[in-house]
Design a protein around this motif. Structure first.
Motif, PDB file in Angstrom:
ATOM      1  N   THR A 169      86.510 -26.959  42.045  1.00 41.45           N
ATOM      2  CA  THR A 169      85.972 -26.692  40.704  1.00 41.45           C
ATOM      3  C   THR A 169      84.622 -27.359  40.454  1.00 41.45           C
ATOM      4  N   ASP A 170      84.195 -28.237  41.362  1.00 36.89           N
ATOM      5  CA  ASP A 170      82.854 -28.808  41.176  1.00 36.89           C
ATOM      6  C   ASP A 170      81.788 -27.738  41.413  1.00 36.89           C
ATOM      7  N   ARG A 171      82.163 -26.642  42.104  1.00 38.34           N
ATOM      8  CA  ARG A 171      81.274 -25.476  42.274  1.00 38.34           C
ATOM      9  C   ARG A 171      81.688 -24.402  41.287  1.00 38.34           C
TER      10      ARG A 171
ATOM     11  N   VAL B 154      95.957 -27.690  36.755  1.00 40.71           N
ATOM     12  CA  VAL B 154      95.282 -28.749  37.504  1.00 40.71           C
ATOM     13  C   VAL B 154      93.978 -28.233  38.101  1.00 40.71           C
ATOM     14  N   THR B 155      92.910 -29.026  37.981  1.00 42.04           N
ATOM     15  CA  THR B 155      91.673 -28.708  38.691  1.00 42.04           C
ATOM     16  C   THR B 155      91.506 -29.696  39.837  1.00 42.04           C
ATOM     17  N   THR B 156      90.977 -29.194  40.953  1.00 45.18           N
ATOM     18  CA  THR B 156      90.723 -30.091  42.091  1.00 45.18           C
ATOM     19  C   THR B 156      89.250 -29.969  42.500  1.00 45.18           C
ATOM     20  N   GLY B 157      88.765 -31.004  43.183  1.00 48.50           N
ATOM     21  CA  GLY B 157      87.467 -30.909  43.831  1.00 48.50           C
ATOM     22  C   GLY B 157      87.615 -30.238  45.188  1.00 48.50           C
ATOM     23  N   GLY B 158      88.725 -30.523  45.867  1.00 47.85           N
ATOM     24  CA  GLY B 158      88.972 -29.997  47.209  1.00 47.85           C
ATOM     25  C   GLY B 158      89.185 -28.495  47.226  1.00 47.85           C
ATOM     26  N   TRP B 159      88.971 -27.920  48.414  1.00 49.82           N
ATOM     27  CA  TRP B 159      89.132 -26.473  48.595  1.00 49.82           C
ATOM     28  C   TRP B 159      90.621 -26.118  48.688  1.00 49.82           C
TER      29      TRP B 159
ATOM     30  N   HIS C 299      92.104 -27.045  51.994  1.00 53.31           N
ATOM     31  CA  HIS C 299      92.439 -28.463  52.184  1.00 53.31           C
ATOM     32  C   HIS C 299      93.872 -28.752  51.766  1.00 53.31           C
ATOM     33  N   TYR C 300      94.378 -27.911  50.848  1.00 55.36           N
ATOM     34  CA  TYR C 300      95.726 -28.127  50.285  1.00 55.36           C
ATOM     35  C   TYR C 300      96.725 -27.082  50.779  1.00 55.36           C
ATOM     36  N   SER C 301      96.348 -26.379  51.869  1.00 53.99           N
ATOM     37  CA  SER C 301      97.236 -25.354  52.440  1.00 53.99           C
ATOM     38  C   SER C 301      98.309 -26.064  53.287  1.00 53.99           C
TER      39      SER C 301
ATOM     40  N   PRO D 117      92.602 -33.073  35.612  1.00 57.07           N
ATOM     41  CA  PRO D 117      91.928 -32.985  36.905  1.00 57.07           C
ATOM     42  C   PRO D 117      92.713 -33.826  37.919  1.00 57.07           C
ATOM     43  N   LEU D 118      92.814 -33.356  39.139  1.00 48.88           N
ATOM     44  CA  LEU D 118      93.500 -34.152  40.173  1.00 48.88           C
ATOM     45  C   LEU D 118      92.625 -35.353  40.493  1.00 48.88           C
ATOM     46  N   TRP D 119      93.117 -36.527  40.224  1.00 46.45           N
ATOM     47  CA  TRP D 119      92.395 -37.766  40.501  1.00 46.45           C
ATOM     48  C   TRP D 119      93.234 -38.589  41.471  1.00 46.45           C
ATOM     49  N   TRP D 120      92.654 -38.836  42.629  1.00 47.36           N
ATOM     50  CA  TRP D 120      93.361 -39.581  43.669  1.00 47.36           C
ATOM     51  C   TRP D 120      94.771 -39.037  43.866  1.00 47.36           C
ATOM     52  N   PHE D 121      94.801 -37.718  44.058  1.00 53.43           N
ATOM     53  CA  PHE D 121      96.024 -37.023  44.455  1.00 53.43           C
ATOM     54  C   PHE D 121      97.139 -37.098  43.418  1.00 53.43           C
ATOM     55  N   SER D 122      96.762 -37.357  42.163  1.00 57.41           N
ATOM     56  CA  SER D 122      97.787 -37.406  41.130  1.00 57.41           C
ATOM     57  C   SER D 122      97.139 -37.176  39.767  1.00 57.41           C
TER      58      SER D 122
ATOM     59  N   SER E 269      83.517 -31.053  29.435  1.00 58.96           N
ATOM     60  CA  SER E 269      83.866 -30.850  30.853  1.00 58.96           C
ATOM     61  C   SER E 269      84.448 -29.453  31.075  1.00 58.96           C
ATOM     62  N   LEU E 270      84.611 -29.126  32.336  1.00 59.21           N
ATOM     63  CA  LEU E 270      85.310 -27.889  32.682  1.00 59.21           C
ATOM     64  C   LEU E 270      86.706 -27.902  32.076  1.00 59.21           C
ATOM     65  N   ASN E 271      87.396 -29.032  32.232  1.00 62.14           N
ATOM     66  CA  ASN E 271      88.741 -29.119  31.658  1.00 62.14           C
ATOM     67  C   ASN E 271      88.712 -28.935  30.141  1.00 62.14           C
ATOM     68  N   GLY E 272      87.671 -29.465  29.513  1.00 60.36           N
ATOM     69  CA  GLY E 272      87.547 -29.282  28.063  1.00 60.36           C
ATOM     70  C   GLY E 272      87.429 -27.804  27.708  1.00 60.36           C
ATOM     71  N   SER E 273      86.603 -27.067  28.474  1.00 62.53           N
ATOM     72  CA  SER E 273      86.455 -25.621  28.225  1.00 62.53           C
ATOM     73  C   SER E 273      87.768 -24.887  28.474  1.00 62.53           C
ATOM     74  N   LEU E 274      88.468 -25.269  29.535  1.00 65.60           N
ATOM     75  CA  LEU E 274      89.739 -24.602  29.852  1.00 65.60           C
ATOM     76  C   LEU E 274      90.785 -24.906  28.781  1.00 65.60           C
TER      77      LEU E 274
ATOM     78  N   ALA F 217      94.451 -34.336  29.532  1.00 65.70           N
ATOM     79  CA  ALA F 217      93.882 -35.626  29.951  1.00 65.70           C
ATOM     80  C   ALA F 217      92.539 -35.427  30.632  1.00 65.70           C
ATOM     81  N   HIS F 218      91.474 -35.392  29.847  1.00 61.71           N
ATOM     82  CA  HIS F 218      90.113 -35.464  30.396  1.00 61.71           C
ATOM     83  C   HIS F 218      89.250 -36.190  29.370  1.00 61.71           C
ATOM     84  N   PRO F 219      88.410 -37.130  29.841  1.00 64.88           N
ATOM     85  CA  PRO F 219      87.667 -37.951  28.883  1.00 64.88           C
ATOM     86  C   PRO F 219      86.476 -37.249  28.224  1.00 64.88           C
TER      87      PRO F 219
HETATM   88  P1  FAD Z   1      83.353 -30.870  35.454  1.00 62.85           P
HETATM   89  O1  FAD Z   1      82.701 -31.906  36.302  1.00 62.85           O
HETATM   90  O2  FAD Z   1      83.247 -31.040  33.980  1.00 62.85           O
HETATM   91  O3  FAD Z   1      82.803 -29.448  35.821  1.00 62.85           O
HETATM   92  C1  FAD Z   1      82.873 -28.904  37.123  1.00 62.85           C
HETATM   93  C2  FAD Z   1      81.857 -27.781  37.232  1.00 62.85           C
HETATM   94  O4  FAD Z   1      82.164 -26.777  36.269  1.00 62.85           O
HETATM   95  C3  FAD Z   1      80.416 -28.224  36.930  1.00 62.85           C
HETATM   96  O5  FAD Z   1      79.575 -27.558  37.833  1.00 62.85           O
HETATM   97  C4  FAD Z   1      80.189 -27.753  35.513  1.00 62.85           C
HETATM   98  O6  FAD Z   1      78.815 -27.474  35.267  1.00 62.85           O
HETATM   99  C5  FAD Z   1      81.002 -26.479  35.499  1.00 62.85           C
HETATM  100  N1  FAD Z   1      81.462 -26.111  34.155  1.00 62.85           N
HETATM  101  C6  FAD Z   1      81.955 -26.898  33.204  1.00 62.85           C
HETATM  102  N2  FAD Z   1      82.292 -26.191  32.095  1.00 62.85           N
HETATM  103  C7  FAD Z   1      81.951 -24.908  32.383  1.00 62.85           C
HETATM  104  C8  FAD Z   1      82.008 -23.689  31.635  1.00 62.85           C
HETATM  105  N3  FAD Z   1      82.475 -23.663  30.402  1.00 62.85           N
HETATM  106  N4  FAD Z   1      81.571 -22.569  32.224  1.00 62.85           N
HETATM  107  C9  FAD Z   1      81.123 -22.581  33.492  1.00 62.85           C
HETATM  108  N5  FAD Z   1      81.023 -23.697  34.252  1.00 62.85           N
HETATM  109  C10 FAD Z   1      81.425 -24.841  33.690  1.00 62.85           C
HETATM  110  N6  FAD Z   1      89.536 -33.927  43.878  1.00 62.85           N
HETATM  111  C11 FAD Z   1      90.529 -33.631  44.749  1.00 62.85           C
HETATM  112  O7  FAD Z   1      90.622 -32.506  45.235  1.00 62.85           O
HETATM  113  N7  FAD Z   1      91.472 -34.566  45.078  1.00 62.85           N
HETATM  114  C12 FAD Z   1      91.445 -35.818  44.565  1.00 62.85           C
HETATM  115  O8  FAD Z   1      92.314 -36.627  44.889  1.00 62.85           O
HETATM  116  C13 FAD Z   1      90.395 -36.165  43.681  1.00 62.85           C
HETATM  117  N8  FAD Z   1      90.300 -37.403  43.164  1.00 62.85           N
HETATM  118  C14 FAD Z   1      89.347 -37.686  42.244  1.00 62.85           C
HETATM  119  C15 FAD Z   1      89.314 -38.960  41.669  1.00 62.85           C
HETATM  120  C16 FAD Z   1      88.389 -39.258  40.707  1.00 62.85           C
HETATM  121  C17 FAD Z   1      88.406 -40.611  40.047  1.00 62.85           C
HETATM  122  C18 FAD Z   1      87.419 -38.283  40.316  1.00 62.85           C
HETATM  123  C19 FAD Z   1      86.390 -38.603  39.265  1.00 62.85           C
HETATM  124  C20 FAD Z   1      87.417 -37.031  40.899  1.00 62.85           C
HETATM  125  C21 FAD Z   1      88.395 -36.706  41.861  1.00 62.85           C
HETATM  126  N9  FAD Z   1      88.459 -35.436  42.428  1.00 62.85           N
HETATM  127  C22 FAD Z   1      89.447 -35.163  43.338  1.00 62.85           C
HETATM  128  C23 FAD Z   1      87.590 -34.332  41.958  1.00 62.85           C
HETATM  129  C24 FAD Z   1      88.113 -33.801  40.618  1.00 62.85           C
HETATM  130  O9  FAD Z   1      89.416 -33.291  40.748  1.00 62.85           O
HETATM  131  C25 FAD Z   1      87.197 -32.725  40.068  1.00 62.85           C
HETATM  132  O10 FAD Z   1      85.922 -33.292  39.904  1.00 62.85           O
HETATM  133  C26 FAD Z   1      87.719 -32.203  38.721  1.00 62.85           C
HETATM  134  O11 FAD Z   1      88.917 -31.534  38.906  1.00 62.85           O
HETATM  135  C27 FAD Z   1      86.723 -31.240  38.072  1.00 62.85           C
HETATM  136  O12 FAD Z   1      87.127 -31.030  36.743  1.00 62.85           O
HETATM  137  P2  FAD Z   1      86.188 -31.496  35.512  1.00 62.85           P
HETATM  138  O13 FAD Z   1      86.796 -30.942  34.270  1.00 62.85           O
HETATM  139  O14 FAD Z   1      85.966 -32.971  35.569  1.00 62.85           O
HETATM  140  O15 FAD Z   1      84.889 -30.706  35.910  1.00 62.85           O
END
Ligand code: FAD
Length: 258
Positions: free
Chosen positions: A197-199, A151-156, A159-161, A99-104, A14-19, A8-10
């Motif tokens: 994973t945003d970094r 699962v990928t998260t934005g948080g460190w 944060h989830y310890s 990707p973890l979106w709003w904790f689910s 995206s990173l999820n697409g590559s994974l 489930a990634h649009p």
């Molecule tokens: P992407 O944005 O596609 O990529 C992330 C990084 O990876 C980018 O820097 C990109 O350049 C790099 N990348 C992509 N592909 C590759 C590759 N092949 N090789 C090297 N680098 C690459 N986070 C939380 O922790 N908790 C939450 O509750 C939460 N809620 C959210 C709700 C919403 C609606 C949204 C949009 C985000 C939320 N987030 C939350 C953050 C979210 O979990 C992360 O943004 C997401 O997991 C990242 O995955 P992605 O596939 O979208 O990454």
């Protein structure tokens, strides 16, 4: 093994697409059969409603549970639901990737669960009486199959310890692990969670793939999370509370772990 990846990634780039691509290639190279349900690419209908039963009269009141049961029993489920159920029957292991979106999970994946997990298929299975409350939580139609979250998260990670501000990751994922996967009988493997994973850069991505590859290589041998089975004697029935003499000082999610 037959492995179903529900993804489930649009965005394909995206990173999820590559994974996802890495995962499919890695599993196929190891000799597994892989099917992918790419929910956004499939334009999966996320909302459960009256259209999910093809023989329902348009003006009839819609009862989500009752209609689900009739459609499943009579073979009148909408075709997309039946197709996903067939994939689940086929699979030995199911991976949910999101990707973890709003904790689910993203809504589209929640909608996959709501619609595909029909009455008689994933719930309402087995004897329901005052002494046996269905085949569920460790038993059921998915018994003998394994499942894992990716699962990928934005948080460190911190944060989830256990004392992290977002809550322990095992608590956040408990409703999916226990309520969605263990309920219909899956053996649930520890999740593969990728934090912050945003970094990401090429080195980190490559290291993540190495780790992920090792987890995928061990899908068949990884010890599942030790949830307590509903019908193995740990719970009072029909109250379905943990027996008073079992870990009396532990409450909440942790109490359901052996
Ligand atoms: P992407 O944005 O596609 O990529 C992330 C990084 O990876 C980018 O820097 C990109 O350049 C790099 N990348 C992509 N592909 C590759 C590759 N092949 N090789 C090297 N680098 C690459 N986070 C939380 O922790 N908790 C939450 O509750 C939460 N809620 C959210 C709700 C919403 C609606 C949204 C949009 C985000 C939320 N987030 C939350 C953050 C979210 O979990 C992360 O943004 C997401 O997991 C990242 O995955 P992605 O596939 O979208 O990454």
């Amino acid at each position: 093994m037959n492995i179903l990846l529900v993804y489930a990634h649009p965005e394909a780039k995206s990173l999820n697409g590559s994974l996802k691509n890495f995962t499919v290639n890695h599993l196929q190279e190891a000799g597994h059969q892989v099917q992918v349900s790419d929910l956004y690419a499939m334009k999966w209908k996320a909302s459960l409603d009256g259209d999910d039963r093809t023989d329902r009269q348009a003006d009839a009141r819609f009862y989500p549970t009752h209609d689900s049961r009739l459609a499943f029993e009579n073979g009148t489920q909408s075709e997309d639901i039946a197709r996903e159920q067939e994939k689940l029957r086929w699979a030995d292991t199911v991976i949910l990737q999101f990707p973890l979106w709003w904790f689910s999970m993203p809504a589209i994946l929640k909608g996959w669960v709501e619609r595909v997990y029909a009455y008689g298929f994933a719930y309402g299975v087995g004897e329901h009486s005052d002494t046996h409350w269905g085949d569920r939580y460790g038993e059921g139609s998915m018994a003998g199959k394994r499942a894992m979250l990716m699962v990928t998260t934005g948080g460190w990670e911190s944060h989830y310890s256990p004392r992290g501000i977002s809550g322990p990751i095992n608590d956040i994922l408990f409703p999916i692990h226990h309520g969605i996967l263990y309920y219909p009988g899956f053996d649930v493997l520890p999740p593969f969670v990728m934090y912050r994973t945003d970094r990401m850069d090429e080195t980190r991505f490559s290291n993540l793939c190495t780790e992920l590859g090792q987890r995928l290589d061990n899908l068949a041998h990884t010890t599942p999370i030790a949830f307590r089975q509903q019908n193995a004697g740990d719970y009072d029935i029909p109250q379905l509370t943990l027996r008073a003499d079992i870990t009396p000082d532990i409450y909440g999610f942790a109490a359901h772990l052996k």
